[in-house]
Structure formats: structure tokens, C-alpha cells
Scaffold this active site. Structure first.
Site, PDB file in Angstrom:
ATOM      1  CG  ASP A 183       3.106   0.374   7.604  1.00 18.25           C
ATOM      2  OD1 ASP A 183       2.603  -0.352   6.725  1.00 18.25           O
ATOM      3  OD2 ASP A 183       2.453   0.804   8.575  1.00 18.25           O
ATOM      4  CG  HIS A 212       1.257   2.697  12.521  1.00 16.98           C
ATOM      5  ND1 HIS A 212       0.010   2.152  12.796  1.00 16.98           N
ATOM      6  CD2 HIS A 212       1.542   2.302  11.258  1.00 16.98           C
ATOM      7  CE1 HIS A 212      -0.413   1.464  11.753  1.00 16.98           C
ATOM      8  NE2 HIS A 212       0.510   1.544  10.806  1.00 16.98           N
ATOM      9  CG  HIS A 252      -0.389   0.044   2.538  1.00 16.99           C
ATOM     10  ND1 HIS A 252      -0.010   1.209   3.162  1.00 16.99           N
ATOM     11  CD2 HIS A 252      -0.113  -0.958   3.421  1.00 16.99           C
ATOM     12  CE1 HIS A 252       0.467   0.935   4.375  1.00 16.99           C
ATOM     13  NE2 HIS A 252       0.432  -0.370   4.548  1.00 16.99           N
ATOM     14  CD  GLU A 277      -3.067  -1.427   5.966  1.00 16.97           C
ATOM     15  OE1 GLU A 277      -3.269  -2.320   6.817  1.00 16.97           O
ATOM     16  OE2 GLU A 277      -2.375  -0.406   6.205  1.00 16.97           O
ATOM     17  CD  GLU A 278      -0.965   2.377   7.660  1.00 14.19           C
ATOM     18  OE1 GLU A 278      -1.623   1.957   8.632  1.00 14.19           O
ATOM     19  OE2 GLU A 278       0.212   2.042   7.454  1.00 14.19           O
ATOM     20  CG  ASP A 288      -2.803   4.001   2.734  1.00 12.52           C
ATOM     21  OD1 ASP A 288      -2.492   2.898   2.228  1.00 12.52           O
ATOM     22  OD2 ASP A 288      -3.421   4.083   3.814  1.00 12.52           O
TER      23      ASP A 288
END
Length: 451
Positions: A123, A423, A90, A156-157, A92
Site C-alpha cells: 500500500d 497500515h 500512490h 493519499e494516506e 506516500d
């Protein structure tokens, strides 16, 4: 040896990979368009689409998904009769959080102490680059031996399910024999790991109202019901004395039988302050991979700066509940909402709303694809054997793909090892892991083609 040739090719491509990852990280592709411009996500999607076209992919398309974001699709034909492998990542990313906490700008890829720092570096923009590196290495060493479908998700996030709904409406699009989800990570740097389970998740917003409006705390405090205090009581009811998650009716005693996570190693990875205890019972692996976990993500209430002496009339919170394999996320959502509503004190009015949801996932580790991955990891990481670990995070698409394509073998690998701090502020990727996992994926595709 073919594996050595693949490794040499990937090594020669690493300067290009760094430059491309820097370009991709520069896009502020947070799929929350109240915080960041939609144009940033669209630019990132176009970057991925252009990269696929440059590698010879056909049918490259920007898919408008029901949540208002775009996923990028492409198909790279392989030899006639070859199996089809879907590669997922992903583009995003999470918001940068407190930009002041970053040592360098979050949307600028910066090398420091042997790692590359930037939001999405691990990520999962690094996952996009990993897939491209693997394919380039194969093309330089005899060609890609399988049909490849490539999908890069754009939300996705956010957990808003755009690609999941699109895949359900177009079930032939992503149909494949094997699926490599490039959105996981090794247990630690240098230890090759596949993620065999994922916790699901649910997001619930809860709002408590007690008064028609705020009141002077000196004149009414002590008898007037405080909505913020009521909310605090509700949130506290979600944990036992030791910090374990306690949602009425939800089982919290599951255990993890695989690779274990030593407590001291976890404390170091999680950067737990000296003297602060870990929460919950059982092993660390039990707590983060096999049991439910509740987290209060945010509370709407007056900030300390500028607060007035008032009894609060309303307060609300956003709650995340991670749901372990074996449990149903929809049922867990019902239990969480019922718990919040039944535990609200003083007859306060309470409203709950489900914001997002994803089911947990468990892979079939006995499949031929796992044997091919184990051999590939053994070659890419000399002296190490492939390990199985769980992951506390959620990738809701896994269950959608598993339901749509029950015969497909799903593997989860990636760059999000503990030092990556995904994150969080100062997210980074290990270039050595990017290199070795790209070699791993290339070797896997070769070996899977001959199964």
C-alpha cells in the site's frame, strides 16, 4: 497463446521488480512533514518520474498540489484512435508506527516466508511496480495497445486532498475512458477480486475544556469537572452496547448483498484475541463494507508514566468516521460534530474541527471494462472467477474522478489482501499476487483496447 507469453514475460521481470520495490520502499515518504522530512517524499516522487521516463512516457511532470505535496504524472501514447486508460497508485505511505514491533526495519524490503516485508510494499508502492510490470510485459509482446496516463499521488494516506483539488483545477489532465485504481486488494490471496464500493470518511478533532488549569485531585477531585472524564463520556456515546456505531441521525442498518466474509476467517485476518467478541450486528460484510464505523484514532492526555494526581482541565481526541455508500460524507460530518457537541456532559466547553473528508464510492460493474477485467482475471487466475467485494477504507480521489469524468469506467484492484497488514506493523506483499495482478492488468489493457 498471448496470455501465456504475457505471463512468461512478467515472471522474467520479477527480479527487477523486487529490486525496484526495494528502492522505492527505502524512501520514508510519509506525507506528514512534522514526522518525516519532505525531502524523502520528494525523492520518492523523483524516483517514480525517472521510472516513467525510462518507459517512454512523455510530458512527465511533478505536480505541486495545494496540500504541499507532489503527484507524478506521465503520458504514454498508444495507437491512433485507441482508448485512454488512467493508471493510479500512490507513493506516500503510513508512518511505521511502533518500529520495535517490526521484525525487520520498516523501510527495508526483506523477504521472509515467501513474502516481501516493508512499509508501502503493498500500500501502495507495490501498486506503482504492478503498473510498470504490466506495461513492460505489453511492450515486450507487441506494444501497449492503449494510451496510458499515469498518476502517482503523494498524500493519499493523509487525506488532505491535494490531488483532488489539482484535478478539479485541471480537469483535462486525467480525462480518460477507463481508470484502474491500483490501491485495493483481493479478498484473499489467489482469489481475483475487484472492489466495487468504498466507504467514505471524515476526520474530526474534538476538544473539551472544563477548568482554567489542572487541579490537585485530592483537594478538588469529586466536585471539579474532569475534562478527560467528560471526553471519555462523549467518546463512549458513539457506540451502542454491542459496539455498533451510533451517531445521532446517521443510518446504521445498511446491508451487503455480495461476497460474504465468514466470521472465523475475519477473526483470523484481524488477529482477534481468543475470547474477545467482534463488535456490531449483522454480517461481517455489513459491518465493514456497508455501515458507518467510528474509530478513536488518538487522545491527547497525560501518559501513565509521569502522570501526576491532577484533575485534567483539557483533553482532546481525533475521531475517524467511515461513511458507507449511499450516505453523504459532508452530512455525516455535520451529524458527527452535532453529536459530539450535544453529548458533552456537565456544561463543559467543547470545540469540534473537521480535519479531512472523502465521499464514498460505488462502481458501475455492468460496464465493458468490467467484462474485460473479468476475462483477464479468469486467464491470470486459472480456475477462479472474478469476485466483487467492498472495502471499508476510503480513496477520496475515486469520487473526484467519477464527478469529473462521469463516462469513465473505474476499476479497483491491487495488492492489499488481508495478509498484507497494510497500515499495521510488518506490512508485506505477496510476490505471487504482484506477478498475477501485473499479468491481469496487462491482459485487461489488451482486451479493453479491442472492445
Amino acid at each position: 497463446m498471448p496470455s501465456q507469453q504475457i505471463a512468461a514475460t512478467v515472471a522474467s521481470l520479477m527480479p527487477q521488480a523486487r529490486a525496484e520495490l526495494a528502492e522505492l520502499v527505502a524512501f520514508k515518504s510519509v506525507a506528514d512533514f512534522t514526522q518525516f522530512p519532505k525531502s524523502e517524499s520528494e525523492a520518492a516522487a523523483n524516483w517514480v518520474a525517472d521510472a516513467l521516463r525510462a518507459e517512454g512516457f512523455v510530458d512527465v511532470a511533478l505536480l505541486d498540489t495545494p496540500d504541499g505535496t507532489q503527484s507524478v504524472y506521465g503520458f504514454l501514447p498508444g495507437p491512433e484512435g485507441a482508448p485512454t486508460v488512467l493508471l493510479y497508485a500512490h507513493y506516500d505511505v503510513q508512518p511505521p508506527l511502533d518500529e520495535a514491533g517490526w521484525a525487520t526495519p520498516p523501510f527495508e524490503l526483506v523477504e521472509r516466508d515467501g513474502r516481501w516485508y516493508g512499509r508501502g510494499a503493498a500500500d501502495c508502492k507495490g501498486g506503482v511496480i504492478m503498473h510498470l510490470l504490466a506495461l513492460r510485459a505489453l511492450k515486450a509482446n507487441g506494444g501497449v495497445p492503449v494510451n496510458v496516463k499515469f498518476i502517482a499521488e503523494g498524500s493519499e494516506e493523509q487525506g488532505t486532498g491535494g490531488l483532488e483539488r489539482y484535478a478539479e483545477a485541471h480537469p483535462e489532465l486525467l480525462k480518460s475512458d477507463s481508470i484502474v485504481i491500483g490501491d485495493s486488494g483481493n479478498f484473499r490471496v489467489g482469489l481475483p477480486t475487484v472492489t466495487s464500493t468504498l466507504r467514505g470518511m471524515t476526520l474530526v478533532r474534538v476538544e473539551v475544556d472544563t477548568l482554567e488549569g489542572n487541579l490537585h485531585s485530592g483537594q478538588f477531585g469529586g466536585a471539579a469537572p474532569d475534562a478527560l472524564a467528560a471526553l471519555v463520556r462523549v467518546l463512549d456515546s458513539l457506540r451502542a452496547e454491542d459496539g455498533s456505531t451510533t451517531v445521532d441521525g446517521l443510518d446504521g442498518d445498511q446491508s451487503w448483498a455480495g461476497l460474504q466474509y465468514p466470521e472465523e476467517e475475519f477473526r483470523k485476518d484481524a488477529k482477534v484475541l481468543d475470547g474477545v467478541e467482534l463488535i456490531g450486528g449483522g454480517t461481517v460484510a455489513d459491518r465493514i463494507w456497508a455501515r458507518p464505523a467510528v474509530t478513536v484514532l488518538g487522545i491527547d492526555c497525560p501518559p501513565v508514566v509521569g502522570a501526576t494526581p491532577s484533575v485534567q482541565a483539557s483533553a482532546r481526541a481525533l475521531i475517524s468516521l467511515r461513511v458507507p455508500p449511499g450516505a453523504d460524507a459532508a452530512e455525516a460530518t455535520k451529524l458527527l460534530r452535532a453529536h459530539l457537541e450535544s453529548r458533552t456532559p456537565w456544561g463543559a466547553r467543547v470545540r469540534t474541527e473537521q480535519i479531512g473528508q472523502g465521499q464514498p464510492f460505488r462502481a458501475d460493474t455492468e460496464s465493458p471494462a468490467y467484462a474485460a477485467m473479468a476475462e483477464a482475471m479468469r486467464l491470470a487466475y486459472p480456475g477462479e472467477e472474478m469476485q466483487y467485494a467492498g472495502q471499508g477504507g476510503s480513496i477520496p480521489l475515486c469520487n473526484t474522478l467519477s464527478s469529473l469524468y462521469p463516462d469513465a469506467e473505474i476499476l479497483l484492484i491491487g495488492l492489499s489482501e488481508p495478509q498484507a497488514q497494510i497500515h499495521a506493523v510488518n506490512e508485506s506483499v505477496s510476490p505471487e499476487e504482484l506477478e498475477r495482478l501485473s499479468v491481469t492488468e496487462a491482459l485487461f489493457l489488451q482486451k479493453y483496447a479491442t472492445n
